[in-house]
Design a protein around this motif. Structure first.
Motif, PDB file in Angstrom:
ATOM      1  N   VAL A   2      20.501  43.997  35.151  1.00 15.14           N
ATOM      2  CA  VAL A   2      21.948  44.128  35.014  1.00 15.14           C
ATOM      3  C   VAL A   2      22.260  45.538  34.490  1.00 15.14           C
ATOM      4  O   VAL A   2      21.681  45.981  33.500  1.00 15.14           O
ATOM      5  CB  VAL A   2      22.523  43.063  34.052  1.00 15.14           C
ATOM      6  N   LYS A   3      23.170  46.217  35.167  1.00 11.14           N
ATOM      7  CA  LYS A   3      23.648  47.518  34.725  1.00 11.14           C
ATOM      8  C   LYS A   3      25.047  47.359  34.142  1.00 11.14           C
ATOM      9  O   LYS A   3      25.905  46.698  34.724  1.00 11.14           O
ATOM     10  CB  LYS A   3      23.693  48.511  35.892  1.00 11.14           C
ATOM     11  N   VAL A   4      25.280  47.973  32.978  1.00 12.67           N
ATOM     12  CA  VAL A   4      26.549  47.834  32.275  1.00 12.67           C
ATOM     13  C   VAL A   4      27.376  49.103  32.457  1.00 12.67           C
ATOM     14  O   VAL A   4      26.873  50.215  32.290  1.00 12.67           O
ATOM     15  CB  VAL A   4      26.321  47.561  30.770  1.00 12.67           C
ATOM     16  N   ASN A   5      28.644  48.908  32.798  1.00 11.28           N
ATOM     17  CA  ASN A   5      29.587  50.010  32.904  1.00 11.28           C
ATOM     18  C   ASN A   5      30.721  49.722  31.933  1.00 11.28           C
ATOM     19  O   ASN A   5      31.541  48.829  32.171  1.00 11.28           O
ATOM     20  CB  ASN A   5      30.107  50.136  34.342  1.00 11.28           C
ATOM     21  N   ALA A   6      30.756  50.438  30.820  1.00 12.73           N
ATOM     22  CA  ALA A   6      31.769  50.198  29.789  1.00 12.73           C
ATOM     23  C   ALA A   6      33.012  51.018  30.085  1.00 12.73           C
ATOM     24  O   ALA A   6      32.925  52.214  30.389  1.00 12.73           O
ATOM     25  CB  ALA A   6      31.212  50.572  28.422  1.00 12.73           C
ATOM     26  N   VAL A   7      34.194  50.360  29.977  1.00 11.63           N
ATOM     27  CA  VAL A   7      35.470  51.034  30.200  1.00 11.63           C
ATOM     28  C   VAL A   7      36.448  50.563  29.120  1.00 11.63           C
ATOM     29  O   VAL A   7      36.326  49.456  28.593  1.00 11.63           O
ATOM     30  CB  VAL A   7      36.042  50.716  31.608  1.00 11.63           C
ATOM     31  N   PRO A   8      37.434  51.405  28.768  1.00 13.10           N
ATOM     32  CA  PRO A   8      38.463  50.956  27.813  1.00 13.10           C
ATOM     33  C   PRO A   8      39.446  50.009  28.491  1.00 13.10           C
ATOM     34  O   PRO A   8      39.873  50.259  29.629  1.00 13.10           O
ATOM     35  CB  PRO A   8      39.135  52.258  27.374  1.00 13.10           C
ATOM     36  N   LEU A   9      39.813  48.931  27.820  1.00  9.72           N
ATOM     37  CA  LEU A   9      40.673  47.912  28.412  1.00  9.72           C
ATOM     38  C   LEU A   9      42.068  48.458  28.735  1.00  9.72           C
ATOM     39  O   LEU A   9      42.667  48.085  29.738  1.00  9.72           O
ATOM     40  CB  LEU A   9      40.791  46.710  27.456  1.00  9.72           C
ATOM     41  N   ASN A  10      42.562  49.384  27.888  1.00  9.53           N
ATOM     42  CA  ASN A  10      43.927  49.867  28.110  1.00  9.53           C
ATOM     43  C   ASN A  10      44.032  50.826  29.283  1.00  9.53           C
ATOM     44  O   ASN A  10      45.133  51.268  29.638  1.00  9.53           O
ATOM     45  CB  ASN A  10      44.461  50.533  26.842  1.00  9.53           C
ATOM     46  N   LYS A  11      42.903  51.180  29.913  1.00  9.98           N
ATOM     47  CA  LYS A  11      42.937  52.106  31.038  1.00  9.98           C
ATOM     48  C   LYS A  11      42.503  51.444  32.335  1.00  9.98           C
ATOM     49  O   LYS A  11      42.317  52.115  33.346  1.00  9.98           O
ATOM     50  CB  LYS A  11      42.051  53.325  30.758  1.00  9.98           C
ATOM     51  N   THR A  12      42.307  50.132  32.286  1.00 11.64           N
ATOM     52  CA  THR A  12      41.926  49.431  33.511  1.00 11.64           C
ATOM     53  C   THR A  12      43.146  49.206  34.370  1.00 11.64           C
ATOM     54  O   THR A  12      44.241  48.904  33.872  1.00 11.64           O
ATOM     55  CB  THR A  12      41.275  48.066  33.174  1.00 11.64           C
ATOM     56  N   GLU A  13      42.972  49.358  35.683  1.00 17.74           N
ATOM     57  CA  GLU A  13      44.103  49.247  36.594  1.00 17.74           C
ATOM     58  C   GLU A  13      44.422  47.795  36.932  1.00 17.74           C
ATOM     59  O   GLU A  13      45.572  47.429  37.109  1.00 17.74           O
ATOM     60  CB  GLU A  13      43.803  50.035  37.891  1.00 17.74           C
ATOM     61  N   ASN A  14      43.407  46.952  37.056  1.00 13.25           N
ATOM     62  CA  ASN A  14      43.632  45.565  37.474  1.00 13.25           C
ATOM     63  C   ASN A  14      43.060  44.632  36.409  1.00 13.25           C
ATOM     64  O   ASN A  14      41.955  44.103  36.554  1.00 13.25           O
ATOM     65  CB  ASN A  14      42.980  45.317  38.831  1.00 13.25           C
ATOM     66  N   ALA A  15      43.796  44.458  35.310  1.00 15.60           N
ATOM     67  CA  ALA A  15      43.294  43.652  34.198  1.00 15.60           C
ATOM     68  C   ALA A  15      43.137  42.185  34.570  1.00 15.60           C
ATOM     69  O   ALA A  15      42.349  41.458  33.963  1.00 15.60           O
ATOM     70  CB  ALA A  15      44.238  43.786  32.994  1.00 15.60           C
ATOM     71  N   SER A  16      43.873  41.711  35.589  1.00 11.12           N
ATOM     72  CA  SER A  16      43.800  40.290  35.950  1.00 11.12           C
ATOM     73  C   SER A  16      42.455  39.917  36.553  1.00 11.12           C
ATOM     74  O   SER A  16      42.125  38.733  36.642  1.00 11.12           O
ATOM     75  CB  SER A  16      44.922  39.955  36.940  1.00 11.12           C
ATOM     76  N   GLN A  17      41.648  40.907  36.971  1.00 10.53           N
ATOM     77  CA  GLN A  17      40.346  40.618  37.551  1.00 10.53           C
ATOM     78  C   GLN A  17      39.276  40.383  36.490  1.00 10.53           C
ATOM     79  O   GLN A  17      38.160  39.990  36.821  1.00 10.53           O
ATOM     80  CB  GLN A  17      39.917  41.790  38.463  1.00 10.53           C
ATOM     81  N   PHE A  18      39.620  40.626  35.243  1.00 10.69           N
ATOM     82  CA  PHE A  18      38.640  40.468  34.165  1.00 10.69           C
ATOM     83  C   PHE A  18      38.707  39.050  33.577  1.00 10.69           C
ATOM     84  O   PHE A  18      39.764  38.408  33.581  1.00 10.69           O
ATOM     85  CB  PHE A  18      38.890  41.501  33.068  1.00 10.69           C
ATOM     86  N   ILE A  19      37.579  38.602  33.086  1.00  5.75           N
ATOM     87  CA  ILE A  19      37.442  37.249  32.526  1.00  5.75           C
ATOM     88  C   ILE A  19      36.952  37.349  31.087  1.00  5.75           C
ATOM     89  O   ILE A  19      36.039  38.136  30.789  1.00  5.75           O
ATOM     90  CB  ILE A  19      36.456  36.395  33.355  1.00  5.75           C
ATOM     91  N   ASP A  20      37.551  36.588  30.221  1.00  2.00           N
ATOM     92  CA  ASP A  20      37.083  36.512  28.831  1.00  2.00           C
ATOM     93  C   ASP A  20      35.895  35.552  28.789  1.00  2.00           C
ATOM     94  O   ASP A  20      36.060  34.338  28.993  1.00  2.00           O
ATOM     95  CB  ASP A  20      38.201  36.007  27.926  1.00  2.00           C
ATOM     96  N   PRO A  21      34.677  36.026  28.538  1.00  2.00           N
ATOM     97  CA  PRO A  21      33.499  35.136  28.568  1.00  2.00           C
ATOM     98  C   PRO A  21      33.498  34.100  27.445  1.00  2.00           C
ATOM     99  O   PRO A  21      32.813  33.088  27.541  1.00  2.00           O
ATOM    100  CB  PRO A  21      32.327  36.104  28.430  1.00  2.00           C
ATOM    101  N   VAL A  22      34.267  34.349  26.392  1.00  2.00           N
ATOM    102  CA  VAL A  22      34.312  33.383  25.281  1.00  2.00           C
ATOM    103  C   VAL A  22      35.280  32.253  25.603  1.00  2.00           C
ATOM    104  O   VAL A  22      35.000  31.077  25.359  1.00  2.00           O
ATOM    105  CB  VAL A  22      34.713  34.089  23.969  1.00  2.00           C
ATOM    106  N   GLN A  23      36.436  32.576  26.202  1.00  3.18           N
ATOM    107  CA  GLN A  23      37.473  31.588  26.470  1.00  3.18           C
ATOM    108  C   GLN A  23      37.307  30.881  27.806  1.00  3.18           C
ATOM    109  O   GLN A  23      37.987  29.903  28.076  1.00  3.18           O
ATOM    110  CB  GLN A  23      38.850  32.270  26.458  1.00  3.18           C
TER     111      GLN A  23
END
Length: 528
Positions: free
Chosen positions: A496-517
């Motif tokens: 697995v390769k990790v690409n870290a990005v700041p959340l406030n600069k993401t263009e499509n936040a709806s594509q992200f999933i909260d792994p805890v919730q």
């Protein structure tokens, strides 16, 4: 003549009047008839089961001039003397207040003198477990080899506190709790004799509240009759005097609990409190009500263990048919624990309300029976046509009910869930193992991952959007990112390769999933 309490007035005067202890009565009568009387007896059992009464009857019978089938005649001079408490041959001693060595030494001196009249001198030592160790030791020799005209009868409610050296020198008789039916039958006899107009249901409830004690039953009947003197004693009157709750209230309460109607449950408790009912007794009675439902549900052969009328049994069968046995066991466990807490609490109502809310919302507990309860609720909702699924990432605890079930109203009024974004097998595996991944990291790195959301990128990349610039800068460092990649690869079994990005600069936040919730409320355990 001054008024006498019912339990004193109607104390048995011969063996035929004793109820519920046939195994002891028959043995003692046979010993008297065959002239095989022992020198020391130990009567054990709970309160109000007839220990002292039988001891007095036995003392009369061994001295009676004209015994009838091993029972005293109550007409000869010896019987009358014992009944009038003026016999020198029957000595009653309260060991709770005469528990010293000196008191036992007095007995040892007295047994040297034979009775002036009659055959036997009988010592009845009540609450014998209260004697001191020194007193027990002083009693040993006399108890082992008393004169032929001396009989010791020791009575106790706590036989385990008596030294084994005393137990081995006595014939032990264990008094059983008297059945509810036997107590109710005796209450009917005495009520008719006293001219008390009482319903059978009222007497049956008094008998059940006595918990196997005939003396307690007579005291409760005395109390209820005094409150409604000159009136017919009804079932509702007994509930009022004893601060108890009718079983129909329990049925309504259980229905509200099963439907998770917290408001209805709390309002019902408020009504019970406003009526002046005893919450401690309410907890005990509701626990027994749940136990009876479990007995009725488990097998038809166990209905004889449920003290209820045929009509009540039929109602119980209907109520038990809609509840899973594991759910009933959870309810019983919670209320059994509550009964021990509420007895000495100054905030009884708060404890009861918290316990009932816990019954309504099994998600508040994480043990096995709570999970089974939640599954039963889900099955019921599915059977009714309600589509359920895990909460969406944006829902949170406030967005749905206590069991993690939320949704939208469809056109026909049935709740349905909005479709969630499909995820690949690899991403789902990462979400499933996220808790284990964070556990493999250092505490500081796990803290930095809080609030992170993830999405799938190209070429086996995992895009992690961090909550703020500080967290983004932390994982922008090669060493930290490499440690996270190693933990993910080890748990997932793939590179697995990790690409870290700041959340406030993401263009499509709806594509992200909260792994805890993503699977909130469901604990998934993986074994290596």
């Amino acid at each position: 003549m001054a008024y006498q309490a019912l339990y004193r007035k109607w104390r048995p005067s011969n063996f035929d009047e004793v109820r519920g202890q046939d195994h002891i009565v028959t043995t003692l009568k046979n010993q008297i008839e065959m002239n095989r009387i022992g020198h020391a007896y130990l009567f054990c059992g709970t309160r109000g089961t007839g220990k002292t009464s039988i001891a007095k009857i036995f003392a009369k019978a061994v001295n009676c001039e004209h015994p009838v089938n091993g029972s005293p005649c109550n007409e000869c001079a010896m019987c009358r003397a014992v009944n009038e408490q003026r016999s020198m041959n029957v000595i009653e001693i309260d060991a709770a207040s005469n528990n010293g060595v000196d008191n036992i030494r007095e007995i040892r001196e007295e047994v040297a003198y034979s009775p002036s009249e009659g055959k036997y001198k009988v010592y009845i030592i009540d609450e014998v477990h209260m004697l001191s160790i020194g007193a027990f030791n002083a009693l040993l020799k006399t108890l082992e080899e008393p004169p032929s005209y001396v009989i010791f009868i020791l009575a106790t409610t706590e036989a385990h506190k008596i030294p084994i050296t005393i137990l081995s020198r006595c014939q032990r008789y264990d008094f059983r709790r008297i059945s509810t039916g036997t107590i109710a039958g005796r209450l009917r006899e005495l009520a008719d004799a006293e001219g008390i107009d009482a319903e059978d249901a009222a007497l049956a409830y008094v008998a059940r509240m006595a918990d196997g004690s005939m003396r307690d039953a007579l005291s409760l009947l005395d109390q209820c009759n005094a409150f409604y003197i000159g009136q017919k004693l009804k079932y509702e009157n007994v509930l009022d005097v004893l601060g108890a709750v009718d079983t129909s209230v329990f049925g309504s309460l259980l229905k509200s609990i099963c439907s998770q109607d917290v408001s209805g449950v709390i309002h019902l408790i408020d009504e019970i409190v406003m009526q002046g009912r005893d919450l401690t007794q309410f907890v005990v009675d509701f626990t027994w009500y749940l136990r009876n439902l479990l007995m009725v549900q488990s097998s038809g052969d166990l209905t004889d263990l449920v003290e209820a009328s045929a009509e009540q049994l039929e109602v119980m069968r209907q109520e038990a048919s809609g509840i899973d046995a594991s759910v009933l066991m959870r309810y019983i466990r919670i209320f059994s624990d509550l009964s021990g807490q509420v007895r000495y609490s100054t905030q009884k109502r708060v404890l009861v309300e918290v316990a009932l809310i816990k019954l309504c919302h099994p998600a508040m507990e994480r043990n096995l029976d709570a999970v089974l309860n939640r599954l039963a609720i889900l099955e019921q909702k599915v059977a009714k046509g309600v589509v359920v699924s895990s909460q969406s990432s944006g829902g949170g605890a406030a967005g749905g009910d206590a069991d993690g079930i939320s949704g939208l109203q469809s056109g026909n009024g049935v709740q349905v869930q909005p479709e969630q974004k499909a995820v690949s097998e690899d991403l789902r595996m990462i979400i499933d193992r996220w808790k284990q991944v964070t556990g493999d990291l250092t505490p500081s790195m796990a803290v930095m991952l809080r609030g992170a959301v993830i999405s799938e990128g190209p070429d086996n990349q995992l895009i992690i959007a961090l909550a703020d610039d500080m967290r983004y800068g932390y994982f922008a460092e090669e060493s930290h990112r490499q440690a996270l990649e190693n933990a993910l690869s080890e748990r997932v079994g793939k590179l697995v390769k990790v690409n870290a990005v700041p959340l406030n600069k993401t263009e499509n936040a709806s594509q992200f999933i909260d792994p805890v919730q993503a699977f909130q409320g469901i604990d998934i355990v993986y074994e290596d």
